[in-house]
Write a protein that holds these residues in place. Structure first.
Motif, PDB file in Angstrom:
ATOM      1  N   LYS A 152      94.701  21.116  42.378  1.00  0.00           N
ATOM      2  CA  LYS A 152      93.947  22.192  41.738  1.00  0.00           C
ATOM      3  C   LYS A 152      94.687  23.515  41.881  1.00  0.00           C
ATOM      4  CE  LYS A 152      89.467  24.562  41.699  1.00  0.00           C
ATOM      5  NZ  LYS A 152      88.141  24.679  42.338  1.00  0.00           N
ATOM      6  N   ILE A 153      94.790  24.230  40.777  1.00  0.00           N
ATOM      7  CA  ILE A 153      95.456  25.528  40.773  1.00  0.00           C
ATOM      8  C   ILE A 153      94.501  26.563  40.180  1.00  0.00           C
ATOM      9  CG2 ILE A 153      97.460  26.849  40.026  1.00  0.00           C
ATOM     10  CD1 ILE A 153      98.896  24.184  39.569  1.00  0.00           C
ATOM     11  N   THR A 154      94.314  27.645  40.908  1.00  0.00           N
ATOM     12  CA  THR A 154      93.509  28.760  40.417  1.00  0.00           C
ATOM     13  C   THR A 154      94.396  29.987  40.310  1.00  0.00           C
ATOM     14  OG1 THR A 154      91.520  27.899  41.485  1.00  0.00           O
ATOM     15  CG2 THR A 154      91.483  30.206  40.834  1.00  0.00           C
ATOM     16  N   VAL A 155      94.417  30.573  39.128  1.00  0.00           N
ATOM     17  CA  VAL A 155      95.219  31.769  38.879  1.00  0.00           C
ATOM     18  C   VAL A 155      94.271  32.916  38.537  1.00  0.00           C
ATOM     19  CG1 VAL A 155      96.979  32.845  37.428  1.00  0.00           C
ATOM     20  CG2 VAL A 155      97.179  30.428  38.047  1.00  0.00           C
ATOM     21  N   LYS A 156      94.420  34.018  39.253  1.00  0.00           N
ATOM     22  CA  LYS A 156      93.692  35.241  38.930  1.00  0.00           C
ATOM     23  C   LYS A 156      94.697  36.310  38.531  1.00  0.00           C
ATOM     24  CE  LYS A 156      89.876  34.449  42.186  1.00  0.00           C
ATOM     25  NZ  LYS A 156      89.129  35.001  43.344  1.00  0.00           N
ATOM     26  N   SER A 157      94.539  36.816  37.321  1.00  0.00           N
ATOM     27  CA  SER A 157      95.359  37.930  36.849  1.00  0.00           C
ATOM     28  C   SER A 157      94.536  39.199  36.916  1.00  0.00           C
ATOM     29  CB  SER A 157      95.812  37.696  35.407  1.00  0.00           C
ATOM     30  OG  SER A 157      96.567  36.512  35.287  1.00  0.00           O
ATOM     31  N   GLY A 158      95.215  40.335  37.040  1.00  0.00           N
ATOM     32  CA  GLY A 158      94.439  41.557  37.116  1.00  0.00           C
ATOM     33  C   GLY A 158      95.225  42.807  36.808  1.00  0.00           C
ATOM     34  N   LEU A 159      94.495  43.878  36.645  1.00  0.00           N
ATOM     35  CA  LEU A 159      95.075  45.212  36.575  1.00  0.00           C
ATOM     36  C   LEU A 159      94.238  46.129  37.453  1.00  0.00           C
ATOM     37  CD1 LEU A 159      93.299  47.287  34.471  1.00  0.00           C
ATOM     38  CD2 LEU A 159      94.204  45.662  32.829  1.00  0.00           C
ATOM     39  N   LYS A 160      94.910  47.041  38.143  1.00  0.00           N
ATOM     40  CA  LYS A 160      94.245  47.945  39.075  1.00  0.00           C
ATOM     41  C   LYS A 160      94.773  49.363  38.868  1.00  0.00           C
ATOM     42  CE  LYS A 160      93.703  44.467  42.779  1.00  0.00           C
ATOM     43  NZ  LYS A 160      92.234  44.395  42.740  1.00  0.00           N
ATOM     44  N   ASN A 161      93.932  50.308  39.250  1.00  0.00           N
ATOM     45  CA  ASN A 161      94.303  51.728  39.271  1.00  0.00           C
ATOM     46  C   ASN A 161      94.632  52.278  37.884  1.00  0.00           C
ATOM     47  OD1 ASN A 161      94.115  51.437  42.073  1.00  0.00           O
ATOM     48  ND2 ASN A 161      96.309  51.070  42.297  1.00  0.00           N
ATOM     49  N   LEU A 162      93.972  51.716  36.853  1.00  0.00           N
ATOM     50  CA  LEU A 162      94.143  52.242  35.495  1.00  0.00           C
ATOM     51  C   LEU A 162      93.151  53.388  35.308  1.00  0.00           C
ATOM     52  CD1 LEU A 162      95.362  52.096  32.645  1.00  0.00           C
ATOM     53  CD2 LEU A 162      93.604  50.392  32.082  1.00  0.00           C
ATOM     54  N   LEU A 163      93.635  54.610  35.419  1.00  0.00           N
ATOM     55  CA  LEU A 163      92.769  55.787  35.394  1.00  0.00           C
ATOM     56  C   LEU A 163      92.556  56.242  33.950  1.00  0.00           C
ATOM     57  CD1 LEU A 163      91.255  57.862  37.135  1.00  0.00           C
ATOM     58  CD2 LEU A 163      93.352  59.229  37.169  1.00  0.00           C
ATOM     59  N   VAL A 164      91.287  56.289  33.538  1.00  0.00           N
ATOM     60  CA  VAL A 164      90.941  56.681  32.172  1.00  0.00           C
ATOM     61  C   VAL A 164      89.845  57.742  32.217  1.00  0.00           C
ATOM     62  CG1 VAL A 164      91.624  54.501  31.083  1.00  0.00           C
ATOM     63  CG2 VAL A 164      89.307  54.744  32.009  1.00  0.00           C
ATOM     64  N   LEU A 165      89.787  58.549  31.152  1.00  0.00           N
ATOM     65  CA  LEU A 165      88.793  59.613  31.063  1.00  0.00           C
ATOM     66  C   LEU A 165      88.540  59.925  29.598  1.00  0.00           C
ATOM     67  CD1 LEU A 165      88.590  62.913  33.075  1.00  0.00           C
ATOM     68  CD2 LEU A 165      88.707  63.032  30.581  1.00  0.00           C
ATOM     69  N   LYS A 166      87.280  60.170  29.245  1.00  0.00           N
ATOM     70  CA  LYS A 166      86.960  60.745  27.941  1.00  0.00           C
ATOM     71  C   LYS A 166      85.963  61.867  28.137  1.00  0.00           C
ATOM     72  CE  LYS A 166      83.523  57.277  26.381  1.00  0.00           C
ATOM     73  NZ  LYS A 166      83.245  56.300  25.287  1.00  0.00           N
ATOM     74  N   THR A 167      86.061  62.888  27.287  1.00  0.00           N
ATOM     75  CA  THR A 167      85.310  64.124  27.506  1.00  0.00           C
ATOM     76  C   THR A 167      83.959  64.135  26.801  1.00  0.00           C
ATOM     77  OG1 THR A 167      86.535  65.125  25.664  1.00  0.00           O
ATOM     78  CG2 THR A 167      87.383  65.498  27.894  1.00  0.00           C
ATOM     79  N   THR A 168      83.698  63.114  25.979  1.00  0.00           N
ATOM     80  CA  THR A 168      82.397  62.985  25.324  1.00  0.00           C
ATOM     81  C   THR A 168      82.215  61.518  24.953  1.00  0.00           C
ATOM     82  OG1 THR A 168      80.931  63.915  23.628  1.00  0.00           O
ATOM     83  CG2 THR A 168      83.220  63.446  22.983  1.00  0.00           C
ATOM     84  N   GLY A 169      81.100  61.205  24.282  1.00  0.00           N
ATOM     85  CA  GLY A 169      80.854  59.815  23.909  1.00  0.00           C
ATOM     86  C   GLY A 169      80.270  59.004  25.040  1.00  0.00           C
ATOM     87  N   SER A 170      79.614  59.670  25.982  1.00  0.00           N
ATOM     88  CA  SER A 170      78.987  58.986  27.110  1.00  0.00           C
ATOM     89  C   SER A 170      77.675  59.688  27.444  1.00  0.00           C
ATOM     90  CB  SER A 170      79.907  58.995  28.332  1.00  0.00           C
ATOM     91  OG  SER A 170      79.264  58.426  29.455  1.00  0.00           O
ATOM     92  N   ALA A 171      76.651  58.896  27.680  1.00  0.00           N
ATOM     93  CA  ALA A 171      75.335  59.425  28.036  1.00  0.00           C
ATOM     94  C   ALA A 171      74.765  58.617  29.192  1.00  0.00           C
ATOM     95  CB  ALA A 171      74.388  59.367  26.834  1.00  0.00           C
ATOM     96  N   PHE A 172      73.690  59.122  29.778  1.00  0.00           N
ATOM     97  CA  PHE A 172      72.969  58.357  30.798  1.00  0.00           C
ATOM     98  C   PHE A 172      71.557  58.918  30.914  1.00  0.00           C
ATOM     99  CE2 PHE A 172      72.205  56.989  35.344  1.00  0.00           C
ATOM    100  CZ  PHE A 172      72.084  55.645  35.029  1.00  0.00           C
ATOM    101  N   HIS A 173      70.611  58.172  30.358  1.00  0.00           N
ATOM    102  CA  HIS A 173      69.208  58.618  30.380  1.00  0.00           C
ATOM    103  C   HIS A 173      68.307  57.380  30.312  1.00  0.00           C
ATOM    104  CE1 HIS A 173      69.166  57.891  26.008  1.00  0.00           C
ATOM    105  NE2 HIS A 173      70.326  58.527  25.976  1.00  0.00           N
ATOM    106  N   GLY A 174      67.049  57.599  30.560  1.00  0.00           N
ATOM    107  CA  GLY A 174      66.087  56.503  30.544  1.00  0.00           C
ATOM    108  C   GLY A 174      66.113  55.644  31.789  1.00  0.00           C
ATOM    109  N   PHE A 175      66.741  56.123  32.850  1.00  0.00           N
ATOM    110  CA  PHE A 175      66.849  55.340  34.084  1.00  0.00           C
ATOM    111  C   PHE A 175      65.551  55.425  34.897  1.00  0.00           C
ATOM    112  CE2 PHE A 175      69.159  59.393  34.362  1.00  0.00           C
ATOM    113  CZ  PHE A 175      68.406  60.079  35.304  1.00  0.00           C
ATOM    114  N   TYR A 176      65.406  54.529  35.857  1.00  0.00           N
ATOM    115  CA  TYR A 176      64.208  54.456  36.701  1.00  0.00           C
ATOM    116  C   TYR A 176      64.093  55.722  37.539  1.00  0.00           C
ATOM    117  CZ  TYR A 176      60.778  52.499  39.950  1.00  0.00           C
ATOM    118  OH  TYR A 176      59.653  52.267  40.691  1.00  0.00           O
ATOM    119  N   LYS A 177      62.893  56.244  37.624  1.00  0.00           N
ATOM    120  CA  LYS A 177      62.668  57.474  38.384  1.00  0.00           C
ATOM    121  C   LYS A 177      61.517  57.296  39.360  1.00  0.00           C
ATOM    122  CE  LYS A 177      63.909  60.183  34.263  1.00  0.00           C
ATOM    123  NZ  LYS A 177      63.841  59.038  33.320  1.00  0.00           N
TER     124      LYS A 177
END
Length: 303
Positions: free
Chosen positions: A146-171
């Motif tokens: 049996k062979i298990t292979v895990k591929s990955g990428l790490k430390n990929l830093l991304v940012l966008k200045t709009t196009g993101s919201a967060f509302h309607g969460f539990y209070k």
């Protein structure tokens, strides 16, 4: 004085060499390529007596593990294809040492990008343009091959200045976070996807570099274009798209820390910097949100 061992047992073992650093240079006429890796090779098997009876006769030394990595790196054409290179190491270990039942290889591929000079790629000069790394982990078991292979990428830093919201969460009475319909979204992507097979030849046919590039593109394209309702929702969209495109992948995991940028209160300076007028932000190092998920197929991957 020896300890009383009647009420204990050796539950698990693993040993080997960590932080094996190497650079492989490919010379192809006037053009050269380079690959820098950090490798870990660990072994397990019929080695219990080295722990319980000070019997070193079963120990394949950690120095031998280091030499094995370097020897295969010299002989192999696949050092740049880290998933194949790792499989070559695990296969060699199980063939060479009959008492070893499991071989574990973890590889980090460090980023070197070709420099451009006068608008043209330079044939032998490179730059470290970011801390993003490519990773893989390979486990090969003698039983059932049996062979298990895990591929990955790490430390990929991304940012966008709009196009993101967060509302309607539990209070409740402990909630102080205010809802937002427009915010900065930034994260450092940590992603890993899994292949499983009982035939080494099957995994050798997988185009690991192409799948890595595709998963990275899915990640960055989705991050940029999704009108994000939450990190969770955007992450799940990335995962389902990757599984839909690549039948070879059995499951895919993400860990996305939410890197917060908080609007500064400049009212004491007589400046309006809130709501739609927010232009100056403070990069908040910690604490940060951390969102993780693993998405897997209900049926087996097609390998």
């Amino acid at each position: 004085m020896s300890a009383n061992n009647q009420n204990v047992y050796l539950k698990a073992t693993r040993y080997g060499k960590d932080l094996v650093r190497l650079m492989r240079v490919y010379r192809e006429g006037q053009t050269q390529r380079c690959t820098e890796l950090t490798v870990r090779l660990l072994l397990d098997g019929a080695i219990e007596s080295s722990y319980t009876h000070a019997d070193n006769s079963v120990v394949v030394t950690t120095d031998t593990c280091k030499n094995t990595v370097n020897m295969i790196a010299k002989r192999s054409p696949n050092v740049d294809n880290i998933e194949l290179f790792a499989q070559e190491i695990t296969e060699h270990v199980l063939k060479q040492y009959a008492h070893i039942s499991h071989a574990y290889v973890d590889i980090i591929k460090h980023k070197w990008s070709r420099l451009n000079v006068d608008g043209k790629p330079h044939p032998h000069s490179f730059v470290r343009d970011g801390e993003e790394v490519q990773t893989c982990s390979v486990v090969q078991e003698r039983a059932g091959n049996k062979i298990t292979v895990k591929s990955g990428l790490k430390n990929l830093l991304v940012l966008k200045t709009t196009g993101s919201a967060f509302h309607g969460f539990y209070k409740d009475q402990y909630t102080t976070l205010t809802e937002t319909w427009d915010r900065i979204f930034s994260t450092s992507v940590d992603c890993e996807w899994v292949f499983v097979a009982h035939d080494a030849n099957t995994l050798r046919r997988v185009n690991f570099p192409a799948i890595h590039d595709s998963v990275k593109k899915i990640t960055t394209d989705t991050f940029a274009t999704d009108d994000s309702a939450s990190v969770q929702a955007t992450m799940y969209l990335m995962q389902t798209q990757a599984l839909a495109k690549h039948a070879e992948i059995a499951e895919i995991s993400y860990a996305l820390p939410n890197k917060h940028y908080v609007g500064m209160d400049l009212s004491k300076l007589g400046l309006e910097n809130s709501g739609k007028n927010t232009e100056i932000y403070y990069p908040q190092a910690d604490p940060s949100g951390l969102i993780t998920a693993t998405v897997a197929r209900k049926s087996s991957s097609k390998l």
